[in-house]
Design an enzyme around this catalytic site. Structure first.
Site, PDB file in Angstrom:
ATOM      1  N   GLN A 186       0.818  -1.212   0.000  1.00 32.91           N
ATOM      2  CA  GLN A 186       0.000   0.000   0.000  1.00 32.91           C
ATOM      3  C   GLN A 186       0.850   1.259   0.000  1.00 32.91           C
ATOM      4  OE1 GLN A 186      -2.094  -0.489   3.662  1.00 32.91           O
ATOM      5  NE2 GLN A 186      -3.609  -1.910   2.827  1.00 32.91           N
ATOM      6  N   TRP A 195       1.860   1.977  17.956  1.00 29.84           N
ATOM      7  CA  TRP A 195       0.707   1.135  17.613  1.00 29.84           C
ATOM      8  C   TRP A 195      -0.112   0.798  18.846  1.00 29.84           C
ATOM      9  CZ3 TRP A 195       0.507  -4.681  17.812  1.00 29.84           C
ATOM     10  CH2 TRP A 195      -0.565  -5.220  17.108  1.00 29.84           C
ATOM     11  N   ARG A 196      -1.352   1.234  18.846  1.00 28.75           N
ATOM     12  CA  ARG A 196      -2.343   0.693  19.782  1.00 28.75           C
ATOM     13  C   ARG A 196      -2.961  -0.515  19.092  1.00 28.75           C
ATOM     14  NH1 ARG A 196      -7.974   1.536  20.201  1.00 28.75           N
ATOM     15  NH2 ARG A 196      -8.754   0.718  22.179  1.00 28.75           N
ATOM     16  N   ALA A 197      -2.826  -1.675  19.708  1.00 26.86           N
ATOM     17  CA  ALA A 197      -3.090  -2.933  19.020  1.00 26.86           C
ATOM     18  C   ALA A 197      -4.537  -3.050  18.565  1.00 26.86           C
ATOM     19  CB  ALA A 197      -2.736  -4.107  19.920  1.00 26.86           C
ATOM     20  N   GLU A 213      -0.920   4.683  14.965  1.00 22.46           N
ATOM     21  CA  GLU A 213      -2.162   4.048  14.551  1.00 22.46           C
ATOM     22  C   GLU A 213      -3.037   3.598  15.715  1.00 22.46           C
ATOM     23  OE1 GLU A 213      -1.557   2.194  10.386  1.00 22.46           O
ATOM     24  OE2 GLU A 213      -0.224   1.095  11.741  1.00 22.46           O
ATOM     25  N   HIS A 214      -4.347   3.790  15.532  1.00 20.39           N
ATOM     26  CA  HIS A 214      -5.418   3.249  16.368  1.00 20.39           C
ATOM     27  C   HIS A 214      -5.545   3.915  17.740  1.00 20.39           C
ATOM     28  CE1 HIS A 214      -5.595   0.224  13.312  1.00 20.39           C
ATOM     29  NE2 HIS A 214      -4.475  -0.372  13.676  1.00 20.39           N
ATOM     30  N   GLU A 249      -3.780   4.423  10.589  1.00 16.95           N
ATOM     31  CA  GLU A 249      -5.136   3.887  10.549  1.00 16.95           C
ATOM     32  C   GLU A 249      -5.868   4.401  11.770  1.00 16.95           C
ATOM     33  OE1 GLU A 249      -5.176  -0.337  10.344  1.00 16.95           O
ATOM     34  OE2 GLU A 249      -4.665  -0.416   8.225  1.00 16.95           O
TER      35      GLU A 249
END
Length: 937
Positions: free
Chosen positions: A538, A776-778, A811-812, A833
Site C-alpha cells: 500500500q 501502535w495501539r493494538a 495508529e489506532h 489507521e
C-alpha cells in the site's frame, strides 16, 4: 526503470485496495513451536530500584481488633471478606470469579492507624494471589490515594511503602488472571514505628528513614504567570494556608522550580495540597540540576489526590524542578507546601545513584548467534531453519534472536544459503561495510496464511524483523519463487545497509492469496542487477538508497534522497484506474544520521559504529567508501542481560557508559534515566521493555547526541504517562550540531501484553531525528480491538523545534494520533489507521462539532511545517456510522504546508469526511478513495 505489470507476476493487481491488518482473525493467538531452542524465551525482571520508602526499622504487626472487611465481589458466605482477618489460615476471602482489573478488598480499621506495610498470605491457595495490585488509603472511606503499586507475587504478598496514618485501606487489582480466582487467606498491616499524614501523605517523616530538609535560603520560581497571591514563594513559606498556583489550567510543560542555594542530598519530594483538593499535579516529572540550565529527569509520577510524594534514587543537586506531563480537565495546579527529604544517602549531581557502575563489555548472551564462514553450511542452515520455524508465526511470543554473520562468504551458486526471517529476528553482517559479508542465496519473509488453507495469506501482520549490513547475491529460491528475494513485510521490518544484487519483491505473490502487504522502510541500501517489485504494498518509504528500478505504487510510495528513484508523479487521480503512479520524490534528504550498528574489527573485537550526521544527502553512505562516523569499542557499553537491574542500568548511564540490550523481554519497574550527552542505547534482536509500575520506561535528558535504536517499548499493566520521552518540555536549547536520534523504535499498547499509556512517545528535543518509528495501539492480540482495553490517548507528541521524521506511523489511538507542536518540523512519509473499535460517535469527538480526532494535528500556533507523502485510512468495524471530520488538521497559514496527502476507506462503516481542514473528498462505503490532496494550502 522497469514498469510493473500484473501479467509479470501471478495474483498481483497493482493498485487494488489492501486488506486491513488483523481483520481476518481478530484476537488470534500466536502458535509456539514445540521445537524450542536452548536459547529460547527470555523474560527478565530488571528489579526494583534500590530505594525503600519507609522500611527502615523492624516491622510490627498491628492488632486487628475492631477491623471490618468488605469487597467489591459477590463472594459466597464461605468466602466472605471477613475471613481474611479472622486469624485462621484455613479460611479465606475469595472473589469467587476470575481475578479482574478493578476488583477491590477493603478494611476499615475503626480509627486512623499508622502503618507502612501490607502482608497478604495466600499460601494455602497457591495461584490465587493478586495478579497485580495497588494499595490505596483513605481517612473518609470515599477519597482514596494510591501509595504503592505491585506486580504479581506468589504465596505471601508484601507491599512496603512510605508511612501512612489512615483509617481505610483498599487493595485494587490492576491485572487480570487467566482464570484463577483472587484469594486472601490472612490480611495484615505492619508498622516500622514511623507516622504519616492522612490520605497517603508522608509529611516528610518515614520512621526515621526520611528527614525533611531545612528550607532556609531556598527560592522558588515557576513558568506560569501567577498572581502575587499565588506566587511560587508561597509553597516554601511554612504556611499551609497559602499556595503557589498556576492561575491557569494545568498543562504539560508547566514547571515549578526551587533553587536550594547550594547542592543538597535528597531522595524524596513531598507536595502537600490538602487545602486545594483537585488542584494537584495531574502527572509530573521530577528533574534536578546543578547549574539551573541542564536538567535530568529522576522520577516520573502519575497524579494523586491531595499530598503527592515522589521517592527516587539519592540525588545531590542545587535545583529541583517539577514539570507537568499531563493536562487537567479544567483545574489549576496548586502546591500548598513543597518539601524535600533525605534518607541519609548521597547521590552524584544531576541524577546519580548510590549503586556502583557495573562492568562494561562481556558476553552478548545465548540469543545472539554468530555464524562464521568456516562453519559447515549444513550446520548454519539447520540452525537458521530451526529459528525460522519457531518464529514464523510467533507474533506475540517472548523469544528474541539476533543472527550475525562474521565477514566472509556464505553459500554458493551450487549450494545457496536460503532462509526465512520470522518475528523478533534481526539478521546482520558483522563487517564494517555491506560488502564484507556476502550471502549467495536469499533472505526471505513470506506471507502468513490464517485459518487453514491458502485463501487468506498476507504480509499485513509481518512485523518486528530486520535485515542489515550485508550483500545478497540473489539465488536459490525455486518454483514460483525463483529469481527473486522475497521481503514481504509491513511495519517495523526495516532493511538497512543492504546490497541486493538481483530482483527483490516486497510482496509474496506465490504463497496463497490475496497477498496484501502494508508498508515498509528501506534506507542506506543499494539494488543492482534487477528491479524492486512493489506489487500490493500500500505504501513504502525508501530513503538514501541507490535503485535500479521500481515496479509500481498503490497509494503512497515515497522516495527521499534516492539515486535512480522514479520521478515525482503524485496527482489528484493517483491510485485511481488510469491515474499516474502515487510517487512522492524528494531529490535529497534534509538531515539524516544512519542507525548505529555492531561490527567486528580485524582482531575480531566487537565495536559499535556510529555514522555521522549528513545534510541534504543523496544515496547510500557507504557506496563510495566507508561510511563517515566514529567507532566505539564494546568496552564503552554496559551489556544489559537477564541479571541486570534498573539501578545497575542507571548507574552505568551515570558513569557515562552506553547501553547494549541483548535479546529478551525486560520488565522495568522504574524509569531508565539517560543523562549524559552522546549516550548510545542499542538493541539487539528486538529487546522489549515493559514498565510495571505506571512509570515512564525511558527518559532522555535535554542533552546532545543521544541515540535510541532497535528497541520495542510496550505499555505495562499500570497506566504510564509515556513510554519513551526525549528532552525537556519547553527547552530552547539547540542540538542542531549533534542531534538526538531515534531509529527503528516501535511502541506498542496491547498485542503482546495488555497495557495502558497516556502518550506513547514524547519528543521535546529540538533538532532531533526520528527515523522509522511505529507507534501502535493494538487492533489484535492482548486487549486489541476493545475500546475499553489498552487505553491510550496519543501515539506521538512532538514539542521540539526543527524535528525531522522519516517513516513515521501512529495508529489506532483514541484521541489525536500525532500532535505536532514544534516549529520548523518536517515529516517525510506518514502512515495512519484510525481506531477500528470506536463504539459510538459520542465516544470519539474532538469537540462538540468536530467528529473524531485527526490522524495528524499541527498545533494552531505553529507557523512553519512541511509534510510529504502522508496517508490516513479508516476501518470502523463496530457496525456503527463513525466519522472523522478530517484526517489532517493544521493552521491555514502559508508556512504550514502539506504535499501529497491522502485518505482511504478500507472497509467497515462511516469514513473520513475530508483530507485536511475540510479540503479533499470524503471517503466512505460509496467512495473508497484514495482521496488525494496534492498541495495544501
Amino acid at each position: 526503470m522497469t514498469e510493473f505489470s500484473s501479467s509479470d507476476r501471478p495474483d498481483v493487481a497493482a493498485g487494488r485496495p489492501a486488506l486491513r491488518r488483523g481483520a481476518a482473525t481478530p484476537g488470534r493467538r500466536a502458535r509456539t513451536s514445540a521445537a524450542l531452542l536452548a536459547v529460547g524465551a527470555v523474560v527478565v525482571a530488571l528489579g526494583a530500584p534500590a530505594v525503600s520508602a519507609g522500611a527502615a526499622g523492624t516491622e510490627t504487626t498491628l492488632g486487628r481488633t475492631g477491623w471490618t472487611a468488605t469487597a467489591s465481589t459477590n463472594s459466597a458466605a464461605g468466602d466472605a471478606p471477613s475471613n481474611a482477618i479472622d486469624g485462621s489460615a484455613n479460611s479465606r476471602f475469595s472473589s469467587d470469579a476470575a481475578a479482574a482489573t478493578g476488583m477491590w478488598f477493603q478494611v476499615d480499621l475503626g480509627s486512623a492507624k499508622s502503618f507502612n506495610q501490607v502482608v497478604m498470605d495466600s499460601t494455602n491457595w497457591a495461584g490465587d494471589t493478586a495478579p497485580g495490585y495497588k494499595v490505596e488509603v483513605s481517612n473518609d472511606g470515599t477519597t482514596f490515594t494510591t501509595v504503592d503499586t505491585e506486580a504479581a507475587q506468589t504465596g505471601i504478598e508484601t507491599a512496603t511503602f512510605a508511612d501512612q496514618t489512615d483509617r481505610y485501606i483498599r487493595i485494587v487489582l490492576t491485572g487480570n488472571s487467566t482464570g484463577a480466582w483472587w484469594s486472601i487467606g490472612e490480611f495484615n498491616l505492619a508498622t516500622d514505628g514511623g507516622t504519616g499524614t492522612g490520605g497517603g501523605g508522608t509529611g516528610g517523616g518515614t520512621g526515621g528513614a526520611e528527614t525533611t530538609l531545612s528550607r532556609t535560603g531556598w527560592t522558588a520560581t515557576a513558568s506560569t504567570n501567577s498572581g502575587a497571591g499565588d506566587a511560587p514563594s508561597n509553597a516554601i513559606d511554612g504556611n499551609a494556608g497559602t499556595r503557589y498556583s498556576s492561575d491557569a489550567v494545568a498543562a504539560p510543560g508547566m514547571w515549578f522550580q526551587v533553587d536550594l542555594g547550594s547542592a543538597k542530598s535528597f531522595n524524596q519530594v513531598v507536595m502537600d495540597s490538602t487545602n486545594w483538593a483537585g488542584d494537584t499535579a495531574p502527572g509530573y516529572q521530577v528533574q534536578v540540576s546543578n547549574d539551573g540550565s541542564t536538567f535530568t529527569t529522576v522520577d516520573t509520577e502519575a497524579g494523586k489526590a491531595t499530598s503527592e510524594t515522589a521517592t527516587f534514587a539519592d540525588q545531590n543537586a542545587r535545583y529541583v524542578r517539577i514539570v507537568l506531563t499531563t493536562a487537567s480537565t479544567g483545574a489549576w495546579w496548586s502546591i500548598g507546601e513543597f518539601n524535600l527529604a533525605t534518607d541519609g544517602g548521597t547521590g552524584t549531581g544531576g541524577g546519580g545513584t548510590g549503586t556502583p557502575a557495573p562492568p562494561t563489555g562481556g558476553s552478548l548472551g545465548a540469543n545472539v548467534i554468530v555464524f562464521s564462514p568456516t562453519q559447515a553450511q549444513s550446520d548454519i542452515q539447520n540452525q537458521l531453519n530451526t529459528i525460522a520455524n519457531q518464529q514464523s508465526d510467533n507474533e506475540f511470543g517472548t523469544q528474541r534472536y539476533a543472527l550475525f554473520f562474521k565477514p566472509g562468504t556464505y553459500g554458493s551458486a551450487a549450494n545457496p544459503l536460503v532462509f526465512t526471517v520470522g518475528y523478533y529476528t534481526e539478521v546482520a553482517g558483522l563487517g564494517k561495510n555491506p560488502g564484507d559479508v556476502t550471502i549467495n542465496g536469499s533472505i526471505n519473509a513470506f506471507n502468513r496464511c490464517q485459518g487453514g488453507g491458502y485463501s487468506n495469506c498476507n504480509a499485513t501482520d509481518n512485523f518486528w524483523r530486520s535485515i542489515n549490513n550485508l550483500t545478497v547475491n540473489v539465488m536459490g529460491n525455486s518454483g514460483c519463487y525463483s529469481g527473486d528475494d522475497f521481503w514481504a513485510a509491513s511495519q517495523a521490518s526495516p532493511m538497512r545497509r543492504v546490497h541486493m544484487n538481483g530482483n527483490v519483491t516486497l510482496m509474496d505473490y506465490c504463497t496463497g492469496a490475496p497477498d496484501y502487504a502494508s508498508g515498509g522502510f528501506i534506507s542506506d541500501s543499494q539494488f543492482t542487477g534487477g528491479t524492486i517489485t512493489n506489487g500490493s504494498q500500500q505504501q513504502y518509504l525508501t530513503r538514501n538508497s541507490a535503485l535500479d528500478g521500481w515496479s509500481n505504487g498503490v497509494w503512497n510510495q515515497v522516495f527521499s534522497g534516492d539515486t535512480g528513484a522514479p520521478a515525482q508523479s503524485f496527482a489528484a487521480n493517483s491510485g485511481a484506474s488510469g491515474g499516474p503512479q502515487p510517487y512522492t520524490t524528494l531529490a535529497a534528504s534534509p538531515v539524516t544520521q544512519e542507525e548505529p550498528y555492531l561490527y567486528t574489527d580485524a582482531a575480531g573485537n566487537y565495536n559499535v559504529f556510529v555514522p555521522a550526521k549528513q545534510t541534504n544527502s543523496t544515496g547510500p553512505t557507504w557506496l563510495n567508501g566507508s561510511t563517515p562516523g566514529t567507532s566505539l569499542p564494546l568496552s564503552t557499553f554496559y551489556v544489559v542481560n537477564a541479571s541486570s537491574t534498573v539501578d545497575q542500568i542507571n548507574a552505568a548511564l551515570n558513569a557515562g557508559d552506553n547501553l547494549l540490550f541483548t535479546p529478551g523481554v525486560y520488565n522495568v519497574p522504574s524509569t531508565i534515566q539517560v543523562t549524559h550527552p552522546d549516550t548510545k542505547i542499542i538493541g539487539l534482536g528486538f529487546p522489549t521493555l515493559v514498565p510495571t509500575n505506571g512509570n515512564t520506561t525511558m527518559s532522555v535528558a535535554d542533552v546532545d547526541g543521544v541515540n535510541v535504536s532497535a528497541i520495542i517499548f510496550d505499555a505495562g499493566p499500570v497506566k504510564s504517562p509515556s513510554l519513551l520521552q526525549i528532552g525537556t518540555a519547553g527547552s530552547t536549547v539547540s542540538h542542531a550540531s549533534d542531534p538526538v536520534t531515534v531509529d527503528d523504535v516501535f511502541l506498542r499498547v496491547g498485542g503482546a501484553t495488555a497495557g495502558s499509556v497516556t502518550t506513547a512517545f514524547i519528543d521535546n528535543s529540538n533538532n532531533s531525528i526520528i527515523d522509522d518509528m511505529w507507534s501502535w495501539r493494538a487492533d489484535h492480540g492482548a486487549g486489541g480491538g476493545v475500546w475499553t482495553s489498552d487505553q491510550a490517548d496519543t501515539g506521538v507528541i512532538v514539542n521540539g523545534n526543527n524535528v525531522t521524521a522519516y517513516g513515521l506511523a501512529s495508529e489506532h489511538y483514541q484521541k489525536d494520533e500525532t500532535d505536532w507542536n514544534g516549529q520548523g518540523g518536517t515529516v517525510v512519509f506518514y502512515q495512519n489507521e484510525n481506531p477500528y473499535d470506536v463504539p459510538n460517535q459520542a465516544a470519539w469527538m474532538a469537540s462538540g462539532t468536530q467528529k473524531g480526532y485527526p490522524a495528524f494535528h499541527v498545533a494552531n500556533n505553529v507557523t512553519s511545517f512541511q509534510g510529504y507523502g502522508m496517508g490516513a485510512y479508516s476501518y470502523f468495524n463496530q457496525g456503527v456510522d463513525i466519522h472523522s471530520s478530517m484526517a489532517f488538521q493544521a493552521p491555514n497559514t502559508a508556512g504550514v504546508q502539506f504535499h501529497d496527502i491522502l485518505t482511504v476507506f478500507l472497509n467497515g462503516s462511516g469514513g473520513i469526511d475530508s483530507v485536511v481542514n475540510g479540503t479533499g473528498a470524503a471517503v466512505s462505503p460509496t467512495f473508497g478513495g484514495p482521496s488525494n490532496v496534492v498541495s495544501y494550502p
